[in-house]
Design a protein around this motif. Structure first.
Motif, PDB file in Angstrom:
ATOM      1  N   SER A  17       0.843  -1.193   0.000  1.00 24.43           N
ATOM      2  CA  SER A  17       0.000   0.000   0.000  1.00 24.43           C
ATOM      3  C   SER A  17       0.877   1.241   0.000  1.00 24.43           C
ATOM      4  CB  SER A  17      -0.947   0.007   1.201  1.00 24.43           C
ATOM      5  OG  SER A  17      -0.246  -0.019   2.410  1.00 24.43           O
ATOM      6  N   GLY A  43       5.471   4.237   0.525  1.00 28.91           N
ATOM      7  CA  GLY A  43       4.663   3.066   0.865  1.00 28.91           C
ATOM      8  C   GLY A  43       5.499   1.823   0.766  1.00 28.91           C
ATOM      9  N   PRO A  52      -4.148  -3.097   4.930  1.00 23.39           N
ATOM     10  CA  PRO A  52      -3.493  -2.191   3.993  1.00 23.39           C
ATOM     11  C   PRO A  52      -3.463  -0.740   4.495  1.00 23.39           C
ATOM     12  CG  PRO A  52      -4.844  -3.732   2.778  1.00 23.39           C
ATOM     13  CD  PRO A  52      -5.148  -3.947   4.239  1.00 23.39           C
ATOM     14  N   GLU A  53      -4.530  -0.285   5.167  1.00 24.22           N
ATOM     15  CA  GLU A  53      -4.549   1.074   5.707  1.00 24.22           C
ATOM     16  C   GLU A  53      -3.470   1.264   6.771  1.00 24.22           C
ATOM     17  OE1 GLU A  53      -7.157  -1.021   5.457  1.00 24.22           O
ATOM     18  OE2 GLU A  53      -9.020   0.067   5.185  1.00 24.22           O
ATOM     19  N   CYS A  56      -0.080   1.438   5.111  1.00 23.44           N
ATOM     20  CA  CYS A  56       0.101   2.744   4.485  1.00 23.44           C
ATOM     21  C   CYS A  56       0.524   3.784   5.524  1.00 23.44           C
ATOM     22  CB  CYS A  56      -1.195   3.174   3.795  1.00 23.44           C
ATOM     23  SG  CYS A  56      -1.142   4.802   3.050  1.00 23.44           S
ATOM     24  N   LEU A  73      -9.853   4.771  -0.317  1.00 26.05           N
ATOM     25  CA  LEU A  73      -9.119   3.936  -1.259  1.00 26.05           C
ATOM     26  C   LEU A  73      -9.359   4.475  -2.663  1.00 26.05           C
ATOM     27  CD1 LEU A  73      -7.428   1.362  -1.818  1.00 26.05           C
ATOM     28  CD2 LEU A  73      -9.596   0.098  -1.892  1.00 26.05           C
ATOM     29  N   VAL A  76      -6.870   0.080  -6.696  1.00 24.66           N
ATOM     30  CA  VAL A  76      -6.366  -1.271  -6.432  1.00 24.66           C
ATOM     31  C   VAL A  76      -5.681  -1.699  -7.718  1.00 24.66           C
ATOM     32  CG1 VAL A  76      -6.935  -3.664  -5.890  1.00 24.66           C
ATOM     33  CG2 VAL A  76      -8.213  -1.797  -4.805  1.00 24.66           C
ATOM     34  N   HIS A  91      -1.678  -3.925  -4.964  1.00 23.85           N
ATOM     35  CA  HIS A  91      -1.298  -2.641  -4.388  1.00 23.85           C
ATOM     36  C   HIS A  91      -2.527  -1.777  -4.141  1.00 23.85           C
ATOM     37  CE1 HIS A  91       0.447   1.318  -3.952  1.00 23.85           C
ATOM     38  NE2 HIS A  91       1.581   0.702  -3.683  1.00 23.85           N
ATOM     39  N   PHE A  92      -2.633  -1.250  -2.918  1.00 20.36           N
ATOM     40  CA  PHE A  92      -3.732  -0.383  -2.505  1.00 20.36           C
ATOM     41  C   PHE A  92      -3.187   1.038  -2.368  1.00 20.36           C
ATOM     42  CE2 PHE A  92      -4.417  -4.606  -0.834  1.00 20.36           C
ATOM     43  CZ  PHE A  92      -5.748  -4.857  -1.098  1.00 20.36           C
ATOM     44  N   THR A  93      -3.782   1.990  -3.097  1.00 20.84           N
ATOM     45  CA  THR A  93      -3.374   3.391  -2.994  1.00 20.84           C
ATOM     46  C   THR A  93      -4.480   4.168  -2.295  1.00 20.84           C
ATOM     47  OG1 THR A  93      -2.147   3.203  -5.059  1.00 20.84           O
ATOM     48  CG2 THR A  93      -2.586   5.422  -4.260  1.00 20.84           C
TER      49      THR A  93
END
Length: 151
Positions: A17, A43, A52-53, A56, A73, A76, A91-93
């Motif tokens: 993330s 990240g 994931p949060e 991050c 979010l 993804v 990958h989580f942005t």
């Protein structure tokens, strides 16, 4: 089928993330790792036991010394196996807001050589193509309020 056999057959992925952080001009915060040529996001990999949060937020604190609210979010991104990484990356942005200036940034010198704010066109020159695609998708997702999936 025993549970251990069933789970051993499943596809494996690596979660990661990053925070989408901009300056007041809308330029995106990127970092220059000391272990590769191209730039990247603040990240990294999500540690065992983290969401994931949480990953991050931890990476932003560790890499650039920022304690920011991890917001919505945005993207993804399914990234296939690359180089020595044996599994795909998911990958989580997350939208982590806008900084009034870069004065609060403290670089993690063990891993990073530099940081900066980049427009999408500038980022195209310093990011791998798949990360540049993620950056443009993140800009669009923040503007539209939509979640974007990339593969």
């Amino acid at each position: 089928m025993p549970a251990d056999v069933f789970y051993a057959q499943l596809h494996r992925v690596i979660p990661a993330s990053a925070g989408f952080v901009t300056d007041t001009g809308g330029r995106v915060l990127l970092v220059k790792p000391n272990y590769r040529e191209l730039w990247g996001w603040p990240g990294g990999h999500v540690d065992e036991g983290e969401t994931p949060e949480e990953g991050c937020a931890r990476e932003l604190r560790e890499e650039v010394g920022l304690t920011l609210e991890v917001g919505r979010l945005l993207v993804v991104h399914w990234v296939p196996e690359l180089d020595e990484r044996p599994y795909p990356l998911v990958h989580f942005t997350f939208d982590c807001g806008t900084l009034p200036d870069g004065a609060r940034i403290t670089l993690q010198e063990e891993e990073l050589d530099d940081w900066g704010f980049f427009t999408p066109d500038e980022a195209d020159k310093v990011l791998p193509p798949w990360q540049a695609q993620r950056l443009r998708a993140s800009v669009a997702a923040r503007a539209s309020g939509q979640l974007t999936y990339l593969s």
